[in-house]
Scaffold this motif. Structure first.
Motif, PDB file in Angstrom:
ATOM      1  N   ASP A  66     -19.010  -0.441 -31.570  1.00  0.00           N
ATOM      2  CA  ASP A  66     -18.958  -1.901 -31.617  1.00  0.00           C
ATOM      3  C   ASP A  66     -19.898  -2.432 -32.708  1.00  0.00           C
ATOM      4  N   ALA A  67     -20.004  -3.738 -32.809  1.00  0.00           N
ATOM      5  CA  ALA A  67     -20.778  -4.337 -33.897  1.00  0.00           C
ATOM      6  C   ALA A  67     -22.245  -3.967 -33.812  1.00  0.00           C
ATOM      7  N   ALA A  68     -22.714  -3.645 -32.606  1.00  0.00           N
ATOM      8  CA  ALA A  68     -24.115  -3.256 -32.431  1.00  0.00           C
ATOM      9  C   ALA A  68     -24.299  -1.746 -32.545  1.00  0.00           C
ATOM     10  N   GLY A  69     -23.221  -1.000 -32.812  1.00  0.00           N
ATOM     11  CA  GLY A  69     -23.332   0.440 -33.022  1.00  0.00           C
ATOM     12  C   GLY A  69     -23.110   1.287 -31.781  1.00  0.00           C
ATOM     13  N   ASN A  70     -22.844   0.652 -30.636  1.00  0.00           N
ATOM     14  CA  ASN A  70     -22.599   1.439 -29.421  1.00  0.00           C
ATOM     15  C   ASN A  70     -21.258   2.159 -29.535  1.00  0.00           C
ATOM     16  N   PRO A  71     -21.246   3.481 -29.311  1.00  0.00           N
ATOM     17  CA  PRO A  71     -19.987   4.214 -29.450  1.00  0.00           C
ATOM     18  C   PRO A  71     -18.990   3.822 -28.356  1.00  0.00           C
ATOM     19  N   TRP A  72     -17.721   3.919 -28.715  1.00  0.00           N
ATOM     20  CA  TRP A  72     -16.671   3.601 -27.730  1.00  0.00           C
ATOM     21  C   TRP A  72     -16.792   4.510 -26.521  1.00  0.00           C
ATOM     22  N   THR A  73     -16.534   3.969 -25.350  1.00  0.00           N
ATOM     23  CA  THR A  73     -16.604   4.770 -24.127  1.00  0.00           C
ATOM     24  C   THR A  73     -15.478   4.349 -23.180  1.00  0.00           C
ATOM     25  N   ALA A  74     -14.976   5.324 -22.430  1.00  0.00           N
ATOM     26  CA  ALA A  74     -13.903   5.042 -21.471  1.00  0.00           C
ATOM     27  C   ALA A  74     -14.361   4.102 -20.360  1.00  0.00           C
ATOM     28  N   THR A  75     -15.687   3.909 -20.239  1.00  0.00           N
ATOM     29  CA  THR A  75     -16.151   2.964 -19.221  1.00  0.00           C
ATOM     30  C   THR A  75     -15.776   1.523 -19.575  1.00  0.00           C
ATOM     31  N   TYR A  76     -15.294   1.305 -20.813  1.00  0.00           N
ATOM     32  CA  TYR A  76     -14.835  -0.045 -21.188  1.00  0.00           C
ATOM     33  C   TYR A  76     -13.527  -0.417 -20.505  1.00  0.00           C
ATOM     34  N   ILE A  77     -12.779   0.592 -20.049  1.00  0.00           N
ATOM     35  CA  ILE A  77     -11.450   0.300 -19.504  1.00  0.00           C
ATOM     36  C   ILE A  77     -11.375   0.782 -18.068  1.00  0.00           C
ATOM     37  N   GLN A  78     -10.334   0.328 -17.381  1.00  0.00           N
ATOM     38  CA  GLN A  78     -10.190   0.707 -15.988  1.00  0.00           C
ATOM     39  C   GLN A  78      -8.717   0.879 -15.650  1.00  0.00           C
ATOM     40  N   ALA A  79      -8.457   1.764 -14.729  1.00  0.00           N
ATOM     41  CA  ALA A  79      -7.152   1.874 -14.094  1.00  0.00           C
ATOM     42  C   ALA A  79      -7.457   1.998 -12.611  1.00  0.00           C
ATOM     43  N   LYS A  80      -7.195   0.925 -11.880  1.00  0.00           N
ATOM     44  CA  LYS A  80      -7.598   0.900 -10.471  1.00  0.00           C
ATOM     45  C   LYS A  80      -6.479   1.413  -9.590  1.00  0.00           C
ATOM     46  N   GLY A  81      -5.254   1.473 -10.132  1.00  0.00           N
ATOM     47  CA  GLY A  81      -4.131   1.909  -9.306  1.00  0.00           C
ATOM     48  C   GLY A  81      -3.659   0.814  -8.374  1.00  0.00           C
ATOM     49  N   ASP A  82      -4.245  -0.364  -8.503  1.00  0.00           N
ATOM     50  CA  ASP A  82      -3.826  -1.540  -7.747  1.00  0.00           C
ATOM     51  C   ASP A  82      -3.196  -2.483  -8.755  1.00  0.00           C
TER      52      ASP A  82
END
Ligand SMILES: [Fe+2]
Lengths: 78, 192
Positions: free
Chosen positions: B110-126
């Motif tokens: 991101d703009a602050a240099g934090n690497p992309w992580t799967a914690t940004y997204i969700q699949a709740k199954g609901d």
């Protein structure tokens, strides 16, 4: 610093497409092919630096010396 | 589920960058590898398809695929803004920390240099929870485009960014429609 061995260039030049609409003036690109890539095995039958020079350069073998002077970025210097 | 992607070697919408302003690349990268960026969007939607009711799978495929097209537009902008910059120019643009790790390469952070992580997204199954997450993601992406537009006066890149912002508006709308479709499931006769 002591003399730099005139070995074949460790720099490769490449160009990327530059559109007439690109915002910035073009820059030539370079990448480094260090000598460990070209000669992957050390042998004892090579020319050696004098011990003190080898300690400063980080290698005993002139053929494996890979200088990185500030100009290296532009590719002009070895 | 069977899926095939056909790659056309052109952008979804033209990207023209007229101003040599590497500083803007640092902000645009938020939409490349940021929490609400295009990579997050594409992976979020395409992954949610497997457990969502049949009627909205196609919608997630459509939008998830389009997000990859947006990702390529952002990549093109970042690349055009940085590919010819010297290390000194990148440093002046606040990109020294990027340079020491990636040189002129793009990377998913991101703009602050934090690497992309799967914690940004969700699949709740609901289905409702997932679609509400998707709606929120679209609104956040729309806002991010606004804040990027606020930081440049290059009319050509603003044109492309306005297009991308508008697509977020449309995607949000289509996800809201998907919620309406799911509500209707109450009134249909179910055959198991
Ligand atoms: Fe979107």
């Amino acid at each position: 610093m002591s003399t730099v061995e005139r070995t074949p260039s460790q720099w490769r030049v490449y160009r990327s497409y530059h559109s007439p609409f690109d915002p910035c003036p073009p820059r030539t690109r370079y990448f480094n092919v260090p000598p460990n890539v070209l000669q992957p095995f050390q042998t004892s039958a090579r020319k050696q630096f004098a011990p003190h020079e080898a300690l400063r350069k980080g290698t005993l073998w002139p053929e494996y010396f890979s200088p990185y002077p500030p100009e290296a970025r532009g590719g002009e210097a070895e | 589920m069977k899926a095939i992607w056909i790659y056309e070697k052109k952008l979804q919408y033209p990207v023209r960058v007229s101003k040599c302003d590497p500083r803007l690349a640092k902000m645009l990268i938020e939409q490349y590898g940021g929490a609400d960026g295009e990579l997050s969007a594409a992976l979020r939607y395409l992954n949610q398809r497997y457990s969502i009711p049949d009627k909205v799978i196609g919608l997630l495929t459509d939008i998830g695929t389009e997000e990859f097209a947006h990702l390529e537009m952002i990549a093109t902008m970042v690349y055009k803004l940085t590919k010819d910059a010297t290390p000194e120019q990148l440093r002046a643009a606040g990109l020294a920390d990027h340079y020491v790790n990636h040189s002129h390469a793009l990377f998913y952070h991101d703009a602050a240099g934090n690497p992309w992580t799967a914690t940004y997204i969700q699949a709740k199954g609901d289905p409702i929870a997932d679609l509400y997450e998707d709606i929120a993601a679209e609104e956040k992406a729309r806002a991010t485009y606004q804040w990027i537009i606020d930081n440049t006066d290059d009319p050509d890149i603003v044109d492309s960014l306005r297009f991308l912002r508008e697509r977020e508006v449309v995607h949000s709308l289509r996800f809201r429609e998907a919620v309406e479709i799911l509500k209707e499931y109450n009134h249909t006769k179910k055959v198991f």
